[in-house]
Write a protein that holds these residues in place. Structure first.
Motif, mmCIF file in Angstrom:
data_model
loop_
_atom_site.group_PDB
_atom_site.id
_atom_site.type_symbol
_atom_site.label_atom_id
_atom_site.label_comp_id
_atom_site.label_asym_id
_atom_site.label_seq_id
_atom_site.Cartn_x
_atom_site.Cartn_y
_atom_site.Cartn_z
ATOM 1 N N PHE A 354 -31.662 32.346 56.237
ATOM 2 C CA PHE A 354 -31.830 31.824 57.592
ATOM 3 C C PHE A 354 -31.166 32.788 58.577
ATOM 4 N N ILE A 355 -31.904 33.144 59.621
ATOM 5 C CA ILE A 355 -31.363 34.022 60.659
ATOM 6 C C ILE A 355 -30.549 33.164 61.619
ATOM 7 N N GLU A 356 -29.247 33.281 61.541
ATOM 8 C CA GLU A 356 -28.368 32.458 62.365
ATOM 9 C C GLU A 356 -28.183 33.092 63.749
ATOM 10 N N ASN A 357 -27.695 32.292 64.687
ATOM 11 C CA ASN A 357 -27.451 32.759 66.061
ATOM 12 C C ASN A 357 -28.674 33.482 66.636
ATOM 13 N N ALA A 358 -29.848 32.820 66.501
ATOM 14 C CA ALA A 358 -31.113 33.463 66.870
ATOM 15 C C ALA A 358 -31.538 33.156 68.296
ATOM 16 N N THR A 359 -30.652 32.604 69.095
ATOM 17 C CA THR A 359 -31.038 32.191 70.448
ATOM 18 C C THR A 359 -31.446 33.358 71.340
ATOM 19 N N ASN A 360 -30.986 34.583 71.016
ATOM 20 C CA ASN A 360 -31.299 35.754 71.853
ATOM 21 C C ASN A 360 -32.478 36.560 71.307
ATOM 22 N N LEU A 361 -33.054 36.110 70.206
ATOM 23 C CA LEU A 361 -34.205 36.816 69.645
ATOM 24 C C LEU A 361 -35.464 36.270 70.317
ATOM 25 N N ASN A 362 -35.831 36.876 71.436
ATOM 26 C CA ASN A 362 -36.860 36.322 72.310
ATOM 27 C C ASN A 362 -38.236 36.953 72.162
ATOM 28 N N SER A 363 -38.388 37.912 71.257
ATOM 29 C CA SER A 363 -39.696 38.530 71.052
ATOM 30 C C SER A 363 -39.849 38.921 69.590
ATOM 31 N N ILE A 364 -41.078 39.034 69.142
ATOM 32 C CA ILE A 364 -41.345 39.439 67.761
ATOM 33 C C ILE A 364 -40.812 40.844 67.515
ATOM 34 N N ALA A 365 -41.025 41.728 68.482
ATOM 35 C CA ALA A 365 -40.565 43.115 68.326
ATOM 36 C C ALA A 365 -39.052 43.163 68.136
ATOM 37 N N TYR A 366 -38.313 42.432 68.976
ATOM 38 C CA TYR A 366 -36.849 42.431 68.895
ATOM 39 C C TYR A 366 -36.376 41.785 67.600
ATOM 40 N N LEU A 367 -37.072 40.717 67.190
ATOM 41 C CA LEU A 367 -36.712 40.022 65.947
ATOM 42 C C LEU A 367 -36.862 40.946 64.751
ATOM 43 N N LEU A 368 -38.010 41.591 64.603
ATOM 44 C CA LEU A 368 -38.272 42.399 63.419
ATOM 45 C C LEU A 368 -37.426 43.675 63.406
ATOM 46 N N LYS A 369 -37.137 44.214 64.583
ATOM 47 C CA LYS A 369 -36.261 45.398 64.638
ATOM 48 C C LYS A 369 -34.866 45.078 64.119
ATOM 49 N N SER A 370 -34.462 43.813 64.246
ATOM 50 C CA SER A 370 -33.120 43.419 63.819
ATOM 51 C C SER A 370 -33.015 43.240 62.309
ATOM 52 N N LEU A 371 -34.150 43.265 61.616
ATOM 53 C CA LEU A 371 -34.178 43.070 60.170
ATOM 54 C C LEU A 371 -34.326 44.406 59.449
ATOM 55 N N ASN A 372 -34.023 44.377 58.162
ATOM 56 C CA ASN A 372 -34.155 45.592 57.367
ATOM 57 C C ASN A 372 -35.529 45.608 56.704
ATOM 58 N N GLY A 373 -36.367 46.551 57.077
ATOM 59 C CA GLY A 373 -37.682 46.634 56.455
ATOM 60 C C GLY A 373 -38.573 47.612 57.175
ATOM 61 N N LYS A 374 -39.604 48.094 56.474
ATOM 62 C CA LYS A 374 -40.569 49.020 57.059
ATOM 63 C C LYS A 374 -41.836 48.290 57.488
ATOM 64 N N GLN A 375 -42.190 47.250 56.704
ATOM 65 C CA GLN A 375 -43.333 46.418 57.056
ATOM 66 C C GLN A 375 -42.947 44.952 56.833
ATOM 67 N N PHE A 376 -43.578 44.092 57.611
ATOM 68 C CA PHE A 376 -43.268 42.663 57.520
ATOM 69 C C PHE A 376 -44.555 41.841 57.457
ATOM 70 N N TYR A 377 -44.588 40.958 56.484
ATOM 71 C CA TYR A 377 -45.669 39.974 56.406
ATOM 72 C C TYR A 377 -45.101 38.695 56.999
ATOM 73 N N VAL A 378 -45.716 38.240 58.095
ATOM 74 C CA VAL A 378 -45.162 37.126 58.862
ATOM 75 C C VAL A 378 -46.047 35.888 58.724
ATOM 76 N N ASP A 379 -45.411 34.777 58.408
ATOM 77 C CA ASP A 379 -46.107 33.485 58.251
ATOM 78 C C ASP A 379 -45.630 32.556 59.367
ATOM 79 N N ILE A 380 -46.549 32.197 60.269
ATOM 80 C CA ILE A 380 -46.238 31.248 61.340
ATOM 81 C C ILE A 380 -46.630 29.863 60.855
ATOM 82 N N TRP A 381 -45.686 28.933 60.822
ATOM 83 C CA TRP A 381 -45.946 27.618 60.246
ATOM 84 C C TRP A 381 -45.146 26.552 60.968
#
Length: 492
Positions: A354-381
């Motif tokens: 779980f990504i804690e303290n996520a109140t400032n993650l306001n865009s997909i670009a900013y969210l994924l940049k904060s994670l470790n990875g080269k590609q991301f498969y994203v499931d919206i549910w």
């Protein structure tokens, strides 16, 4: 002793009055593992009360039933209907199902074939295939004169019945066949009127109602005077459950004047199902009440929200109706609710992050940049989305594929803050390995902007790079893993 003898005599008469109904079937196209069909328990047709048969390698199957009255039998697979059979005691039918055809997927061979074909051409005949009151009522959302609404709806009903009247006159269908259709269409369109009234009630606080409070209240009341829920013929209609549901809303909101805020508070207390069943007990009795509670519990359980109160309500149902024919249908769908609450007691999988303290993650670009990875498969549910949860069944092969491609898994829930606990519990229950975040207002808005519509159909899967740039906007879900693998290979 005389009472016992009389009781046994009545049982013998009932048993003798039921006659065989034989249905032979032939499937062309892809043959499913099982064919399900609604059981006419007491003449009732409800999508949750089903039995099944297994087709042979050539697609042949046979269904044998007993009934003392004409009834609807819906033939389906995984809640996807092929068609509806109007079955009469003592008759034989041959059913042809084409699983790869959209237009001619269901055909009934019988002496009343024309009646069977005509009924299956009705678009709103099935509650699980686009035939709900609310969907039909949308045609009248802009109408503001009750008499005109009633006239239009009656014209629709009469137009549908016209063909059956001619078939009855020509003796192609029986009187029992026609009466079943007539009753079904009558209650369906009265239910549509009830939905028109309910929608106007909901729209009133936003000044979007087209009927005044007096108009929609009178319209609503009139329906249940002409078509009471206590009519035993209603039990044979597929619309019984939803029609009674509308009636109970009317009594709560209009007669008893219970506010939406008060009902919302009951929901926050985790008592919404208990409240709804208690409300049903005030207005129903006998076989109507037994059937309604069983249908309600089934409908609530298949939403897969796993509310704990369903367990106690099911136990109470078994006490109230120890010999109920509906218990066997409820048992299998209550098992996952039990499993859900047992799972909560187990430790969390360390691969669930779980990504804690996520109140400032306001865009997909900013969210994924904060994670470790080269590609991301994203499931919206969302926790309330049944199709989303169906996809989770295939997650094992999804994770294997993503691991081979060095792609990170990200789950984004669009649930509201009030469902925070349900979101975390459901993530644990489905063992969703990967990163998890529940949207804030700005992240939700960014998602809708990326999709290109204010309304996002979920589940939505997409592939993005390390900068949060979407490279595959509409990726396949895990249920179509071969197509997803091809998409990933083409994207390399």
């Amino acid at each position: 002793m005389r009472t016992l003898v009389f009781f046994l005599f009545v049982l013998m008469l009932n048993a003798q009055s039921k006659k065989d109904i034989q249905i032979k079937g032939k499937i062309t196209g892809k043959i499913p593992e099982i064919i399900e069909y609604t059981l006419p328990v007491n003449g009732i047709d409800y999508f949750g009360f089903t039995d099944s048969v297994q087709p042979d390698a050539l697609g042949n199957f046979q269904i044998n039933l007993k009934s003392d009255q004409a009834c609807f039998i819906e033939i389906l697979h995984n809640y996807k209907p092929f068609g509806v059979l109007i079955a009469e005691p003592g008759m034989n039918y041959t059913v042809f199902i084409n699983t790869e055809s959209k237009e001619n997927k269901f055909e009934v061979q019988s002496k009343n074939k024309k009646g069977q074909d005509l009924y299956n051409q009705i678009e709103n005949r099935s509650m699980i295939e686009g035939g709900h009151f609310e969907l039909e009522s949308r045609k009248y959302h802009n109408d503001s004169i009750p008499s005109e609404i009633k006239q239009k709806i009656e014209q629709s009903r009469q137009a549908e019945l016209a063909g059956f009247k001619q078939l009855l006159k020509d003796k192609v269908i029986s009187k029992d066949f026609y009466n079943l259709i007539d009753q079904d269409r009558n209650y369906f369109y009265k239910g549509v009127l009830g939905s028109v009234a309910f929608i106007n009630y909901l729209n009133e606080p936003r000044n979007k109602n087209t009927l005044s409070k007096k108009q929609y209240s009178e319209l609503w009341a009139e329906i249940f005077k002409s078509n009471p829920v206590t009519n035993p013929k209603l039990l044979s209609s597929p619309w019984f459950y939803f029609y009674v549901q509308n009636y109970l809303r009317y009594n709560e909101l209009i007669v008893e004047k219970i506010s939406i805020d008060a009902l919302s508070e009951i929901g926050k207390q985790g008592r919404v199902h208990t409240h709804n069943i208690e409300n049903a007990k005030k207005h129903l009795s006998g076989v109507q009440l037994e059937y309604y509670i069983a249908a309600y519990l089934y409908d609530a359980a298949i939403q897969k929200n796993y509310e704990k109160e369903l367990l106690s309500l099911f136990e109470q149902f078994k006490k109230d109706y120890p010999s109920s024919p509906y218990t066997t249908f409820l048992e299998s769908i209550i098992v996952p609710v039990v499993a859900f609450h047992k799972k909560k007691e187990q430790p969390l999988n360390e691969k669930i992050k779980f990504i804690e303290n996520a109140t400032n993650l306001n865009s997909i670009a900013y969210l994924l940049k904060s994670l470790n990875g080269k590609q991301f498969y994203v499931d919206i549910w969302a926790t309330w989305c049944s199709p989303c949860k169906e996809e989770f069944k295939e997650n094992a092969q999804l994770y294997e594929l993503l691991k081979s491609k060095n792609i990170s898994m990200v789950y984004i829930s669009i649930d509201k803050e009030s469902r925070e606990k349900q979101w975390r519990d459901m993530t644990h229950f489905y063992n969703l390995e990967g990163y998890h975040i529940r949207v804030n207002e700005k992240l939700d808005a960014d998602l809708r902007n990326l999709y290109g519509n204010d309304s996002i159909p979920i589940p939505w899967h997409f592939l993005a790079d390390e900068n949060g740039i979407i490279t595959i906007k509409k990726a396949s879900g895990p249920s179509d893993i071969q197509k997803l693998e091809k998409q990933l290979n083409d994207n390399q």
